[in-house]
Scaffold this motif. Structure first.
Motif, mmCIF file in Angstrom:
data_model
loop_
_atom_site.group_PDB
_atom_site.id
_atom_site.type_symbol
_atom_site.label_atom_id
_atom_site.label_comp_id
_atom_site.label_asym_id
_atom_site.label_seq_id
_atom_site.Cartn_x
_atom_site.Cartn_y
_atom_site.Cartn_z
ATOM 1 N N ASN A 76 0.979 -1.298 -0.020
ATOM 2 C CA ASN A 76 -0.001 0.076 -0.132
ATOM 3 C C ASN A 76 0.850 1.279 0.041
ATOM 4 O O ASN A 76 2.100 1.371 0.266
ATOM 5 C CB ASN A 76 -0.811 0.008 1.386
ATOM 6 C CG ASN A 76 -1.840 -1.174 1.455
ATOM 7 O OD1 ASN A 76 -2.311 -1.680 0.506
ATOM 8 N ND2 ASN A 76 -1.854 -1.705 2.643
ATOM 9 N N ILE A 77 0.272 2.487 -0.455
ATOM 10 C CA ILE A 77 0.664 3.735 -0.133
ATOM 11 C C ILE A 77 -0.013 4.623 0.587
ATOM 12 O O ILE A 77 -1.222 4.697 0.411
ATOM 13 C CB ILE A 77 0.770 4.306 -1.406
ATOM 14 C CG1 ILE A 77 1.981 3.588 -2.445
ATOM 15 C CG2 ILE A 77 1.532 5.886 -1.347
ATOM 16 C CD1 ILE A 77 2.203 4.224 -3.907
ATOM 17 N N LEU A 78 0.525 5.011 1.567
ATOM 18 C CA LEU A 78 0.003 5.972 2.639
ATOM 19 C C LEU A 78 0.829 7.222 2.613
ATOM 20 O O LEU A 78 1.960 7.410 3.103
ATOM 21 C CB LEU A 78 -0.100 5.247 4.409
ATOM 22 C CG LEU A 78 -0.500 6.113 5.354
ATOM 23 C CD1 LEU A 78 -2.027 6.457 5.308
ATOM 24 C CD2 LEU A 78 -0.500 5.292 6.714
ATOM 25 N N ALA A 79 -0.034 8.155 2.409
ATOM 26 C CA ALA A 79 0.435 9.601 2.449
ATOM 27 C C ALA A 79 -0.140 10.317 3.755
ATOM 28 O O ALA A 79 -1.267 10.778 3.632
ATOM 29 C CB ALA A 79 0.079 10.539 1.129
ATOM 30 N N ASP A 80 0.924 10.586 4.779
ATOM 31 C CA ASP A 80 0.322 11.568 5.717
ATOM 32 C C ASP A 80 0.652 12.997 5.196
ATOM 33 O O ASP A 80 0.183 13.852 6.263
ATOM 34 C CB ASP A 80 1.200 11.121 6.894
ATOM 35 C CG ASP A 80 0.681 9.719 7.593
ATOM 36 O OD1 ASP A 80 -0.345 9.688 7.515
ATOM 37 O OD2 ASP A 80 1.463 9.170 8.055
ATOM 38 N N GLU A 81 1.616 13.411 4.442
ATOM 39 C CA GLU A 81 1.826 14.739 3.967
ATOM 40 C C GLU A 81 1.849 14.800 2.509
ATOM 41 O O GLU A 81 1.474 13.854 1.839
ATOM 42 C CB GLU A 81 3.028 15.099 4.552
ATOM 43 C CG GLU A 81 3.304 15.038 5.994
ATOM 44 C CD GLU A 81 2.549 15.855 6.989
ATOM 45 O OE1 GLU A 81 2.073 16.905 6.395
ATOM 46 O OE2 GLU A 81 2.399 15.670 7.995
ATOM 47 N N ASP A 82 1.923 16.090 1.942
ATOM 48 C CA ASP A 82 1.842 16.326 0.555
ATOM 49 C C ASP A 82 2.676 15.870 -0.213
ATOM 50 O O ASP A 82 3.904 15.401 0.229
ATOM 51 C CB ASP A 82 1.802 17.987 0.242
ATOM 52 C CG ASP A 82 0.512 18.410 1.007
ATOM 53 O OD1 ASP A 82 -0.494 17.939 1.501
ATOM 54 O OD2 ASP A 82 0.516 19.634 1.026
ATOM 55 N N VAL A 83 2.174 15.393 -1.458
ATOM 56 C CA VAL A 83 3.349 14.833 -2.588
ATOM 57 C C VAL A 83 2.966 16.255 -3.703
ATOM 58 O O VAL A 83 2.000 16.526 -4.384
ATOM 59 C CB VAL A 83 3.046 13.789 -3.298
ATOM 60 C CG1 VAL A 83 3.930 13.462 -4.494
ATOM 61 C CG2 VAL A 83 3.040 12.590 -2.049
ATOM 62 N N LYS A 84 4.155 16.780 -4.004
ATOM 63 C CA LYS A 84 4.084 17.766 -4.957
ATOM 64 C C LYS A 84 5.016 17.966 -6.274
ATOM 65 O O LYS A 84 6.076 17.421 -5.947
ATOM 66 C CB LYS A 84 3.940 19.127 -4.383
ATOM 67 C CG LYS A 84 5.307 19.640 -3.496
ATOM 68 C CD LYS A 84 5.096 20.963 -2.886
ATOM 69 C CE LYS A 84 4.760 22.009 -3.538
ATOM 70 N NZ LYS A 84 4.716 23.347 -2.564
ATOM 71 N N SER A 85 4.798 18.510 -7.328
ATOM 72 C CA SER A 85 5.675 18.968 -8.374
ATOM 73 C C SER A 85 5.430 20.542 -8.684
ATOM 74 O O SER A 85 4.177 20.909 -8.619
ATOM 75 C CB SER A 85 5.294 18.138 -9.382
ATOM 76 O OG SER A 85 6.181 18.556 -10.564
ATOM 77 N N GLY A 86 6.312 21.010 -9.112
ATOM 78 C CA GLY A 86 6.307 22.414 -9.502
ATOM 79 C C GLY A 86 5.247 22.515 -10.529
ATOM 80 O O GLY A 86 4.312 23.397 -10.618
ATOM 81 N N SER A 87 5.482 21.668 -11.666
ATOM 82 C CA SER A 87 4.635 21.713 -12.767
ATOM 83 C C SER A 87 4.730 20.278 -13.567
ATOM 84 O O SER A 87 4.057 20.380 -14.672
ATOM 85 C CB SER A 87 4.922 22.969 -13.781
ATOM 86 O OG SER A 87 6.450 22.716 -14.333
ATOM 87 N N GLY A 88 5.339 19.467 -12.889
ATOM 88 C CA GLY A 88 5.253 18.279 -13.691
ATOM 89 C C GLY A 88 4.268 17.333 -13.331
ATOM 90 O O GLY A 88 3.309 17.659 -12.845
ATOM 91 N N SER A 89 4.103 16.070 -13.925
ATOM 92 C CA SER A 89 3.124 15.156 -13.589
ATOM 93 C C SER A 89 3.461 14.158 -12.471
ATOM 94 O O SER A 89 4.571 13.789 -11.838
ATOM 95 C CB SER A 89 2.786 14.267 -14.825
ATOM 96 O OG SER A 89 2.057 14.981 -15.818
ATOM 97 N N ILE A 90 2.331 13.568 -11.699
ATOM 98 C CA ILE A 90 2.443 12.804 -10.571
ATOM 99 C C ILE A 90 1.548 11.693 -10.765
ATOM 100 O O ILE A 90 0.646 11.573 -11.114
ATOM 101 C CB ILE A 90 1.846 13.678 -9.290
ATOM 102 C CG1 ILE A 90 2.605 14.845 -8.912
ATOM 103 C CG2 ILE A 90 2.069 12.650 -8.067
ATOM 104 C CD1 ILE A 90 2.111 15.702 -7.823
#
Length: 223
Positions: free
Chosen positions: A181-195
């Motif tokens: 599994n993937i658990l995100a407790d905080e943000d994942v971000k990119s300046g202008s790329g794809s996620i």
């Protein structure tokens, strides 16, 4: 610079490697403690040329990677077996890692005993160099693939900004678990790329955790 047969090993003590330019990993860096690797003005690379699913380069409780111009590459990821990870690039380049088992993004601090000319030791660095998160410089992509187990994203104390993974500029982000599994407790971000957040199991974003990009960047989630 390590040959493909050169190992750095401790039972439970920390291991610290610092290169004024590049650090080339060859054999195995292994300890029950923490490992810190810094390429001050260059890159951290895997020189065994075995692709993205080859022999493990680093085994440790915690791993702190700081490469000025990159950590691994799209064709030669740094292969690790660690519990806790933080990795950063500061000038250019991306971060490419493959973990064999479960992984947590959080704080790691590494200190060693530096032997002096008199034969005694002193702690180095004197002030613990705690590092948090996975952050790339402008244009650097971030790829973390976990082959077995879960991926947990937390925001460490060294940069308490509610962000766990951040790719600068147009850098893309791939977070993937092949058997967990993937658990995100905080943000994942990119300046202008794809996620892309891709899990064989569940993807869970806790309260306040976001996937953020701008411009024409896209967000792709699969569980």
């Amino acid at each position: 610079l390590l040959s493909v047969t050169s190992n750095l090993t401790s039972v439970s003590g920390d291991i610290r490697v610092e290169g004024q330019v590049d650090v080339l990993l060859g054999g195995l860096v292994s300890t029950g403690g923490d490992v810190g690797i810094t390429a001050t003005t260059g890159v951290i690379t895997d020189r065994d040329a075995d692709g993205n699913a080859g022999s493990v380069d680093i085994v440790a409780n915690g791993l702190r990677l700081a490469g000025d111009d990159g950590v691994g590459s799209g064709t030669e990821a740094i292969e690790v077996t660690v519990g806790v990870l933080t990795a950063r690039t500061t000038t250019s380049g991306g971060i490419y890692l493959r973990e064999t088992s479960g992984l947590v993004v959080d704080d790691v601090a590494v200190s060693v005993n530096r032997v002096g000319v008199g034969g005694g030791t002193s702690v180095y660095p004197v002030v613990a160099d705690t590092q948090s998160d996975v952050v790339s410089a402008a244009g650097g992509s971030i790829v973390i693939v976990v082959a077995g187990g879960n991926l947990v994203l937390q925001d460490g104390t060294a940069s308490d900004d509610n962000v766990s993974v951040s790719a600068g500029g147009a850098g893309n982000v791939l977070l993937q678990t092949l058997a967990g599994n993937i658990l995100a407790d905080e943000d994942v971000k990119s300046g202008s790329g794809s996620i892309s957040v891709l899990a064989s199991g569940d993807v869970e974003l806790t309260a306040g955790a976001d996937l953020l990009t701008t411009s024409t960047g896209t967000v792709d989630v699969m569980a």
